[in-house]
Enzyme design. Structure first.
Site: not given
Length: 699
Positions: A405-407
């Site tokens: 996951y990331c922003t």
């Protein structure tokens, strides 16, 4: 005396009739007295009766007067006092019948007016309830659409933008930063800013002409619709963070949705399936000052493709290979609901693809016995390929399903593709028996929209817009409410103390809990943003080299040169392995682009800007199939040696087996090999030259 008396009687011996009557009255004999007494009594009784009648009439009138006055006073408004009642009473008494009629008429009018007023009020309330119900139904409908979209892995568009759109309002959130004036009007009526986040990879990549046209289009349309913010524009696509009005942002998205290159790419719609994430009703302080479209080599800098980047990092060995294909290798995209459920599963790891300074203030914390959280401890994304190739990392991934996951989702695209490419092409990664690679569709931003209370998230989300960081919407609203309450007291509605929200990070100077990056303070050794609390920010010197980020403290980094040596050492080891992979799997590093036009059937090429330290014959031939002769071009002198030996310039002339091979090679112009973008062009031999030269045929 007796004579006189006697004579008088003689002269009037007989009285007249009249005198007789008079004498008769005067004579006091029994019969006369009785008659006179009766007459007097009758007269007296008559007088008394008359007087009594008058008295009775007077009482009757007084009684009537009192009755009428009481009736009138009861009909007089309560604002009147006693004097008003007495003033009204005489007039009413004079015309009692008319006044009673008027009173009844006034009473009817008042009753009618009251009834009309009540009806008007009820109508207004009914209309208000209807409007509220309509708004509620509209919100529920939008929510249901969003829920359905998550289930179907598709988001319905709004009234302006078609296709996949995720739109929410910031009215119930609080993006205030206590130390920033950007949000000072958050509670005003000026919350009319819309924030847009989106990215789109384009495969195959745009050529120079397509790239220039796309760059011009997004810039001009951005100015037309009054947008501000940052546009990262590369040959591989777009990555944008923009602000504007509700309608302006949506009109720009709609124009991008319909953009294509009819004359050069068969009418392909590059952004037909792009997911636009919109946040409406932000304060005007959130507006970026201007629109800034800029050329980049990658929309996320992993160092995997440098065909247009003018600035080079000579230690960035990640540039020695082409970026893996998103279409071919990217991980399985999971909507927030499915990703949330996946975090509960055991035998799972969850990799935070963001930089460590972002993870320091907020991250996913899966439940016990669920996924194992992994922070790669990166300062920048170019470190990810190196981290992924480390033996310690591979041991963590062994026999596990991998979540990333990331922003906003864009960093996971290349990260997941890089891992899956290794799983298919590298024997040591194949042996790990990884059970699948999954990524969070839309990133943390979209997860917050689905789980406004936070779900498995703890802390704040670091963002690259003027919000700087924010918690999930429900937590933001709770913090705002708590701040307002704390201005008066420290209790909640139940009289219980309000617990402060958990702060994931801590001040680098005093170690107190802290989660807000302030100003432009950076670590003096590695340059990442510094987490400094309000008190220390005002008291600690900005260039105090003793205050370092927690990574530098943990790794024992004390100077910039030390971290540069660390990067160089790690990248060199990674580069050596990738060189071997380049020779073993050349097909994974070559872009399948269209051959260049070659009407003159030229077979001689000029190739320049190659890596002078690591390029060799085998690598060049693997990169450009069809080479039969290579002429290495030397010139100048080696400044590091006292000898007069000439040095290789990083360029060659090559002869291709056929004109078709030559056209295919020139079509690869700009391909990045061993960290440098090669320049490939046709070079028709001069009639005076001997071509190909002797001793240049490859073995």
């Amino acid at each position: 005396m007796s004579a006189e008396n006697s004579s008088s009687r003689t002269t009037d011996p007989q009285p007249s009739s009249s005198s007789d009557d008079d004498d008769h009255d005067m004579v006091d004999h029994p019969s006369t007295k009785k008659g006179d007494s009766t007459k007097k009594d009758e007269k007296k009784d008559k007088k008394k009766k008359k007087k009594a009648a008058k008295k009775l009439l007077k009482k009757k009138r007084k009684y009537e007067e009192t009755t009428v006055t009481t009736t009138i006073s009861s009909s007089i408004p309560k604002t009147c006092d006693d004097d008003d009642e007495m003033a009204v009473a005489p007039a009413v008494i004079e015309n009692n019948d008319n006044d009673n009629d008027n009173h009844q008429e006034d009473k009817k009018k008042k009753k009618k007016a009251k009834k009309e007023k009540k009806a008007k009020k009820e109508k207004k309330e009914k209309k208000s309830k209807k409007e509220k119900k309509t708004k509620k139904d509209k919100k529920d409908k939008q929510k249901n659409k969003s829920d359905d979209s998550d289930d179907d892995n598709d988001i319905m568009g709004d009234d302006i933008v078609s296709g996949r759109v995720v739109a929410t309002s910031a009215k119930n959130s609080n993006y205030n930063n206590d130390d920033d004036d950007n949000n000072k009007d958050v509670n005003d009526d000026n919350n009319d800013v819309t924030l847009l986040l989106f990215y789109q990879y384009v495969e195959p990549q745009w050529d120079d002409g397509q790239y220039e046209r796309a760059m011009a289009f997004v810039g001009l349309k951005g100015e037309e619709y009054g947008l501000t913010g940052r546009m990262r524009v590369a040959k591989e696509g777009l990555n944008c963070t923009l602000t504007g009005t509700y309608e302006g942002v949506r009109r720009w998205c709609a124009s991008l949705r319909s953009y294509n290159d009819h004359d050069n790419d068969g009418g392909r719609y590059y952004f037909a399936d792009t997911e636009f994430k919109l946040t409406d009703d932000l304060p005007r302080g959130q507006l970026f000052p201007k629109l800034h479209p800029f050329l980049v080599d990658e929309i996320v800098n992993y160092g995997l493709n440098t065909s247009t980047n003018k600035k080079k990092n000579r230690y960035n060995a990640g540039q020695n290979q082409m970026a893996p294909s998103i279409a071919e290798y990217s991980g399985t995209h999971l909507e927030p609901k499915d990703y949330h459920e996946k975090m509960v599963e055991d035998n799972t790891v969850i990799i935070d693809v963001r930089n460590h300074y972002e993870a320091a203030i907020g991250a996913f914390v899966p439940p016990p016995n669920g996924a194992q959280y992994i922070d790669p401890l990166m300062r920048k994304s170019t470190e990810f390929p190196v981290w992924l190739d480390q033996p310690e990392t591979k041991e963590l991934l062994k026999n596990k399903q991998v979540l990333m996951y990331c922003t906003g989702g864009v960093r996971c695209e290349r990260a997941s593709a890089l891992l899956r490419q290794k799983m298919e092409t590298e024997e040591d990664t194949k042996a790990l028996n990884i059970q699948g690679v999954f990524q969070l569709q839309g990133g943390i931003d979209k997860y917050f929209r689905k789980f406004p209370e936070g779900g498995y998230w703890k802390g704040k989300n670091y963002v690259f817009d003027k919000r700087f960081s924010h918690a999930p919407p429900a937590i933001e609203a709770q913090e705002r409410s708590s701040n307002q309450t704390n201005n008066n007291n420290n209790d909640n509605d139940d009289g219980q103390p309000i617990e402060p929200q958990l702060k994931m990070g801590k001040c680098e100077a005093c170690s107190k809990p802290w989660d807000m990056y302030r100003g432009k303070r950076r670590c003096p050794t590695c340059g990442v943003p510094s987490l400094i609390c309000r008190e220390c920010h005002d008291t600690v010197e900005k260039h105090d080299k003793s205050i370092k980020c927690d990574l530098c403290v943990t790794q024992g980094i004390t100077s910039k040169s030390q971290i540069q040596e660390k990067e160089k050492r790690e990248y060199k080891a990674y580069e050596q392995k990738q060189q071997q992979q380049l020779l073993l799997h050349p097909s994974t590093t070559i872009i399948q682009s269209e051959p260049a036009s070659n009407p003159a059937n030229i077979t001689r090429l000029y190739i320049q800007n190659m890596n002078k330290e690591t390029m060799d014959e085998g690598t060049l031939c693997q990169t450009l199939p069809g080479i039969t002769h290579i002429q290495w071009l030397y010139g100048g002198r080696n400044n590091l040696s006292s000898s007069k030996e000439k040095v290789w310039l990083g360029s060659v002339h090559v002869e291709m087996a056929t004109a078709k091979d030559a056209a295919s090679a020139v079509g690869q112009n700009g391909i990045t090999i061993l960290g440098r973008p090669m320049r490939i062009s046709f070079a028709k031999p001069d009639a005076k030259d001997v071509w190909p030269p002797p001793n240049t045929r490859i073995a």
